[in-house]
Design an enzyme around this catalytic site. Sequence first.
Site, PDB file in Angstrom:
ATOM      1  N   HIS B 197      -0.646   4.516 -19.010  1.00 26.99           N
ATOM      2  CA  HIS B 197      -0.143   5.642 -19.807  1.00 26.99           C
ATOM      3  C   HIS B 197      -1.275   6.522 -20.302  1.00 26.99           C
ATOM      4  O   HIS B 197      -1.178   7.742 -20.297  1.00 26.99           O
ATOM      5  CB  HIS B 197       0.622   5.111 -21.023  1.00 26.99           C
ATOM      6  N   GLU B 440       2.708   1.456   5.594  1.00 26.56           N
ATOM      7  CA  GLU B 440       2.143   0.837   4.389  1.00 26.56           C
ATOM      8  C   GLU B 440       2.248  -0.685   4.412  1.00 26.56           C
ATOM      9  O   GLU B 440       1.620  -1.362   3.613  1.00 26.56           O
ATOM     10  CB  GLU B 440       2.818   1.400   3.134  1.00 26.56           C
ATOM     11  N   ASP B 464      -0.177   0.618  -1.013  1.00 23.93           N
ATOM     12  CA  ASP B 464       0.468  -0.630  -0.604  1.00 23.93           C
ATOM     13  C   ASP B 464      -0.235  -1.259   0.592  1.00 23.93           C
ATOM     14  O   ASP B 464      -0.371  -2.472   0.661  1.00 23.93           O
ATOM     15  CB  ASP B 464       1.944  -0.393  -0.287  1.00 23.93           C
ATOM     16  N   CYS B 511      -0.835   9.948   2.335  1.00 24.68           N
ATOM     17  CA  CYS B 511      -0.367  10.383   1.022  1.00 24.68           C
ATOM     18  C   CYS B 511      -0.764   9.408  -0.075  1.00 24.68           C
ATOM     19  O   CYS B 511      -0.374   9.571  -1.216  1.00 24.68           O
ATOM     20  CB  CYS B 511       1.144  10.606   1.024  1.00 24.68           C
TER      21      CYS B 511
END
Lengths: 92, 589
Positions: B197, B440, B464, B511
Amino acid sequence: MDYAAMKEENVTIPNKLGLHARAAALFTKEASAFSSRIEVIKNNMKANGKSIMELLTIAGVQGSQIVIRVDGDDEDQAIAALVTLVKNGFGE
Amino acid sequence: MPQQQVHILHGVPASAGIAIGQAVVIDTKKIERYPKLRVSEDRVEDELGRFEHAVQLSQKQITEAIHTLEAHQVIREHILILETHLLMLKDPALVDRVKQLITEDYINAEWALKIALREIEEAIEAIDDEYIRSRVTDTSFVGERLLRNLVGKTTSGFHLAENSIVVAHDLSPADTAMLNKGMVLGFATDVGGITSHTAIIAHSLEIPAVVGLENASSLVNPGDNLILDGISGVVIVNPSESQVLEYQTRARSYLSLELKLKEKAKEPAITKDGKYIKVKGNLEFKEEVRTVLDHGAEGVGLYRTEFLYLVRKEIPSEQDHFEAYKSVVETVSPFNTVIRTLDLGGDKFYSALSRTINERNPVMGLRAIRLCLKETDIFRTQLRGILRASHYGNTSIMFPMISGIEELERAKEILEETKKSLSIEGIPFDENIRVGIMVEVPSAAVIADLLAKEVDFFSLGTNDLIQYSLAIDRGNEYVNYLYEPLHPAVLRLIQFTVDAAHNAGIPVSMCGEMAGREIYTPILLGMGIDSLSANAFAISHVKEMARKISIDNCKSIVSHIFEMKTASEIYEFMSREIMEKARDIFELA
């Protein structure tokens, strides 16, 4: 509460998550807009309708029957607004 | 005054930039000790007043946090949580009960608060519904804030002077939002990673942050002079005068570089030997699309669709999908938007529907395409939404987590059936919509030659791919040092995927996070990746790097690093290489 003059109505909690934090927050906000005393009753438990924490503790899960009891000068508007809120599943 | 010790702390750079200022140490650890006192009758009024003051202060802090979050368009969910906290602070069950305890039992406000909170928490914990019961965390959050304000721990922390650098064990979204942006120059926390966060909020506030510093909050004293380098992840405590001067220069050149890059962001990236490299943006919410385009994105290489499922309690309708996608593809067109179908874990997906599913290892469980192939109605609804949007702009579909041919064949079959029913209903869509997959899962990379014959494009999802191929959980602090994008195994999987795609005549994009870090750009281009898709803030950097290199040179870099045995060897080589090629981007790093 003046039980002779109050208004009350039975409603069923329709939404999946029940009277969870966000729903309870919406109920509390709406209830706090009125000057009347507001109670929510489930089985033998009673909560102050203007208290989010008490509302959470009555565990209003989906399908449970609750009674909304209102007493005060603006009781007609209050009960109408709150019953509609519950019946609409708290807008979810 | 005694000579102050210079400390250099190393952490994870989470938001770029350099800050020089004074430490404000915020104690976000739970308050364990507080005074429990009996008060005499004449002190009751004082205690009531103290409590009243703490309530008002807490309300003010939360209200300010809500305003800050609203001003920065942070996820609505965070704001709703804070609004609930605000209601709890006005709650008679808490407020009146505390006052009653003070008045009738003659105890101090802290003690009364603890008793009242325990009563509420016990009542909530007794509830027979797990979802409602989980809200007990909200009451303890509110209680903790009140207690802090009562014992006066927060007041010094949140009253920031100018040029403050906030140091804390951890910062919740509410903590972070509570800090006045004009005053805070940066964040430094003991815990957290680049997706924490703190990192996300620092990014949106555009201030530097270093996280994962381990023990900064205990080493740093309030008022210490600090240099916070969010580019390299270094925090210098009580720096020497020469260090301050050095970093002032760095900060200035960083700012002028940022400005320069921003100006050039919309120009295409053309390598020294004339190859045009398309750089696209990753998108999570449709509201971000303008930001991504303003930062120079030439299309959207990854439009995540999970938010549609997470923001509402019901399954999104076809219309929900359609509207979200249409607004994006219309804005991005004539550039292409790649819409990725649902990539949620079963745990999150079903809990949003109030259903539970027991999985010992959800990351390797029923998620993404596996979930879609099980819940085909939900999948079809999303596909109809995507197809209908494709009528309004240049659109592609991408399936996540494909691990073998059967999954891909089944997904394509459902897509064809969906197209057919739209045709029968006379609803327009792009009949030649391009279909690709995320590569991935390591098995997909290894059979990339087989998969390439079945699709129009590949997109490498490195986050991943790295986790799965190196068998490490990035969120696990004991093993996350093994998360190495430059691991020779990872580079070989990528190279094999790229070659397989090109042999089949299809393009490969990337990506994952690797695509947005310019240190990797020469390797990725040298391996033959056709386009990159990155977060908005990284686009201008990647473009600038691509402009400074030639594909020929990148290829020789790649053949050189393929002889190296370890990630650290490759990293060191790349750092040296990059220093030569793009000194102005990297002299700060």
